[in-house]
Motif scaffolding. Structure first.
Motif, PDB file in Angstrom:
ATOM      1  N   LEU A  77       0.853  -1.176   0.000  1.00  0.00           N
ATOM      2  CA  LEU A  77       0.000   0.000   0.000  1.00  0.00           C
ATOM      3  C   LEU A  77       0.897   1.237   0.000  1.00  0.00           C
ATOM      4  N   GLN A  78       0.636   2.162  -0.901  1.00  0.00           N
ATOM      5  CA  GLN A  78       1.499   3.337  -0.990  1.00  0.00           C
ATOM      6  C   GLN A  78       1.494   4.158   0.295  1.00  0.00           C
ATOM      7  N   THR A  79       0.385   4.198   0.990  1.00  0.00           N
ATOM      8  CA  THR A  79       0.328   4.995   2.218  1.00  0.00           C
ATOM      9  C   THR A  79       1.259   4.451   3.300  1.00  0.00           C
ATOM     10  N   HIS A  80       1.758   3.240   3.139  1.00  0.00           N
ATOM     11  CA  HIS A  80       2.715   2.673   4.091  1.00  0.00           C
ATOM     12  C   HIS A  80       4.148   3.018   3.710  1.00  0.00           C
ATOM     13  N   ARG A  81       4.332   3.726   2.596  1.00  0.00           N
ATOM     14  CA  ARG A  81       5.666   3.959   2.064  1.00  0.00           C
ATOM     15  C   ARG A  81       6.029   5.451   1.998  1.00  0.00           C
ATOM     16  N   LEU A  82       5.307   6.283   2.716  1.00  0.00           N
ATOM     17  CA  LEU A  82       5.510   7.724   2.605  1.00  0.00           C
ATOM     18  C   LEU A  82       6.935   8.177   2.946  1.00  0.00           C
ATOM     19  N   PRO A  83       7.592   7.635   3.991  1.00  0.00           N
ATOM     20  CA  PRO A  83       8.967   8.064   4.269  1.00  0.00           C
ATOM     21  C   PRO A  83       9.932   7.763   3.117  1.00  0.00           C
ATOM     22  N   ILE A  84       9.658   6.696   2.378  1.00  0.00           N
ATOM     23  CA  ILE A  84      10.519   6.349   1.240  1.00  0.00           C
ATOM     24  C   ILE A  84      10.414   7.423   0.161  1.00  0.00           C
ATOM     25  N   TYR A  85       9.182   7.842  -0.155  1.00  0.00           N
ATOM     26  CA  TYR A  85       9.002   8.875  -1.178  1.00  0.00           C
ATOM     27  C   TYR A  85       9.668  10.180  -0.750  1.00  0.00           C
ATOM     28  N   GLU A  86       9.570  10.500   0.533  1.00  0.00           N
ATOM     29  CA  GLU A  86      10.160  11.742   1.022  1.00  0.00           C
ATOM     30  C   GLU A  86      11.676  11.722   0.860  1.00  0.00           C
ATOM     31  N   ALA A  87      12.276  10.572   1.086  1.00  0.00           N
ATOM     32  CA  ALA A  87      13.727  10.456   0.932  1.00  0.00           C
ATOM     33  C   ALA A  87      14.150  10.719  -0.507  1.00  0.00           C
ATOM     34  N   TYR A  88      13.356  10.248  -1.445  1.00  0.00           N
ATOM     35  CA  TYR A  88      13.716  10.465  -2.853  1.00  0.00           C
ATOM     36  C   TYR A  88      13.389  11.877  -3.316  1.00  0.00           C
ATOM     37  N   LEU A  89      12.412  12.521  -2.704  1.00  0.00           N
ATOM     38  CA  LEU A  89      12.207  13.940  -2.970  1.00  0.00           C
ATOM     39  C   LEU A  89      13.448  14.725  -2.565  1.00  0.00           C
ATOM     40  N   ARG A  90      14.029  14.393  -1.415  1.00  0.00           N
ATOM     41  CA  ARG A  90      15.229  15.094  -0.960  1.00  0.00           C
ATOM     42  C   ARG A  90      16.374  14.933  -1.949  1.00  0.00           C
ATOM     43  N   ARG A  91      16.463  13.779  -2.576  1.00  0.00           N
ATOM     44  CA  ARG A  91      17.523  13.579  -3.574  1.00  0.00           C
ATOM     45  C   ARG A  91      17.337  14.523  -4.757  1.00  0.00           C
ATOM     46  N   LEU A  92      16.094  14.735  -5.165  1.00  0.00           N
ATOM     47  CA  LEU A  92      15.832  15.678  -6.249  1.00  0.00           C
ATOM     48  C   LEU A  92      16.135  17.105  -5.815  1.00  0.00           C
ATOM     49  N   GLN A  93      15.810  17.419  -4.573  1.00  0.00           N
ATOM     50  CA  GLN A  93      16.079  18.759  -4.057  1.00  0.00           C
ATOM     51  C   GLN A  93      17.580  19.037  -3.988  1.00  0.00           C
ATOM     52  N   GLU A  94      18.341  18.051  -3.586  1.00  0.00           N
ATOM     53  CA  GLU A  94      19.789  18.227  -3.469  1.00  0.00           C
ATOM     54  C   GLU A  94      20.431  18.588  -4.801  1.00  0.00           C
ATOM     55  N   ARG A  95      19.811  18.182  -5.897  1.00  0.00           N
ATOM     56  CA  ARG A  95      20.366  18.451  -7.237  1.00  0.00           C
ATOM     57  C   ARG A  95      19.639  19.580  -7.952  1.00  0.00           C
ATOM     58  N   GLU A  96      18.763  20.283  -7.242  1.00  0.00           N
ATOM     59  CA  GLU A  96      18.005  21.404  -7.803  1.00  0.00           C
ATOM     60  C   GLU A  96      17.193  20.991  -9.032  1.00  0.00           C
ATOM     61  N   LEU A  97      16.706  19.755  -9.015  1.00  0.00           N
ATOM     62  CA  LEU A  97      15.882  19.274 -10.114  1.00  0.00           C
ATOM     63  C   LEU A  97      14.414  19.612  -9.911  1.00  0.00           C
ATOM     64  N   VAL A  98      14.081  20.128  -8.739  1.00  0.00           N
ATOM     65  CA  VAL A  98      12.716  20.526  -8.426  1.00  0.00           C
ATOM     66  C   VAL A  98      12.743  21.940  -7.842  1.00  0.00           C
ATOM     67  N   TYR A  99      11.585  22.572  -7.814  1.00  0.00           N
ATOM     68  CA  TYR A  99      11.481  23.903  -7.214  1.00  0.00           C
ATOM     69  C   TYR A  99      10.119  24.052  -6.547  1.00  0.00           C
ATOM     70  N   PRO A 100      10.030  24.924  -5.521  1.00  0.00           N
ATOM     71  CA  PRO A 100       8.760  25.126  -4.833  1.00  0.00           C
ATOM     72  C   PRO A 100       7.808  25.963  -5.677  1.00  0.00           C
ATOM     73  N   CYS A 101       6.572  25.505  -5.784  1.00  0.00           N
ATOM     74  CA  CYS A 101       5.571  26.150  -6.636  1.00  0.00           C
ATOM     75  C   CYS A 101       4.350  26.525  -5.809  1.00  0.00           C
ATOM     76  N   THR A 102       3.966  27.793  -5.855  1.00  0.00           N
ATOM     77  CA  THR A 102       2.824  28.281  -5.086  1.00  0.00           C
ATOM     78  C   THR A 102       1.610  28.567  -5.965  1.00  0.00           C
ATOM     79  N   CYS A 103       1.548  27.954  -7.127  1.00  0.00           N
ATOM     80  CA  CYS A 103       0.434  28.214  -8.051  1.00  0.00           C
ATOM     81  C   CYS A 103      -0.873  27.626  -7.504  1.00  0.00           C
TER      82      CYS A 103
END
Length: 311
Positions: A77-103
């Protein structure tokens, strides 16, 4: 390099009861792996919290068991894996591949579930693309994280052949993390498939535009992408995906009327070109009959008369 073992998956969402169209795609995905001795995993994609129905997960298990579509291992179940997704978001953030969007909230929430073809809105205009990851600390409004789309790509689809989607036209930079502090579909599905060793993804062709986005994420993480196979949907006479207005095509409704699963599978197999007429057959009996090349290229248009005959 040794060839990776064949691992496919069924990945339903518990946002409502599974119907005839879901069953047809699941059957194709299941047979594609089983006919070649592969494993089939089951993952419930339940992060679309506003639309998730609590009872629908058990309904998914019941529907698949009724159809005879077995799976290997324990369902995820994906809801049991939320910390895993967060860890991979951080990897994208570390490389500036993502940006914060307030749209707009509606724009961001649209990324919660799989973006089916008919739901693709106008391309994101890049309003917030000038921001860096560190800018998130100074924002006083909710924000999502968008992945920077640097290129469009051509990929080889196992059913459609060479396929090109211009990402700038079908959405541009896409959301990987929602303002509600939860992963969006694109990030979650890539992380899941990669970490679970999935080598083949068979799904409906309304998800074709998701594939180049997911390929960008695979490359960003340095992962080998699976083989993608997009098959035609079952649609109503108006050309839209099956819905209540087309009649009751829910699997639970067929079960409640006492229909044997072999009867329904016979209709699905006939629609895929594996039987000359819709005669009862089990999922196991279809394994030697499976041939992806025989599946019609066009969607299966299910009229009210057809649905009545199946019932």
């Amino acid at each position: 390099m040794s060839e990776r073992p064949l691992i496919g998956r069924l990945a339903p969402s518990p946002t409502g009861k599974q119907h005839l169209g879901n069953a047809r795609t699941f059957l194709i995905a299941w047979l594609s792996c089983r006919s070649r001795g592969g494993e089939v995993l089951l993952r419930v994609e339940d992060i679309d919290s506003p639309r998730v129905k609590p009872e629908a997960t058990q309904q998914i298990f019941d529907d698949l068991r009724w159809l005879g579509l077995t799976w290997d291992g324990t369902p995820e179940l994906q809801t049991h894996r939320l910390p895993i997704y967060e860890a991979y978001l951080r990897r994208l953030q570390e490389r500036e591949l993502v940006y914060p969007c307030t749209c707009t909230r509606s724009d961001i929430l649209a990324a919660a579930s799989a973006p089916h073809l008919e739901h693709e809105g106008p391309a994101y205009p890049g309003t917030c693309a000038g921001r860096n990851v560190s800018d998130a600390r100074s924002l006083d409004r909710p924000y999502a994280w968008r992945f920077r789309v640097s290129e469009s790509s051509t990929f080889e689809d196992g059913f459609l052949g060479e396929t090109f989607i211009d990402l700038e036209k079908v959405g541009g930079d896409f959301v990987v993390w929602k303002s509600a502090n939860a992963p969006a579909y694109q990030l979650a599905v890539v992380v899941d498939d990669a970490l679970q060793g999935v080598t083949e993804v068979v799904r409906g062709d309304d998800l074709v535009p998701s594939t180049p986005r997911q390929l960008l994420l695979y490359r960003a993480f340095g992962w080998e992408a699976p083989r993608f196979v997009h098959v035609p949907l079952v649609v109503g006479p108006d050309g839209g995906r099956l819905a209540k207005r087309h009649g009751d095509a829910r699997l639970s409704a067929f079960r409640d009327r006492g229909m044997a699963s072999e009867t329904l599978l016979g209709w699905l197999a006939w629609s895929c070109g594996w039987l000359k007429e819709p005669t009862p057959v089990s999922a196991e009996e279809l394994i030697p009959r499976f041939d992806l090349r025989r599946v019609p290229k066009a969607a299966w248009v299910l009229s009210a008369e057809d649905l009545g005959r199946i019932s």
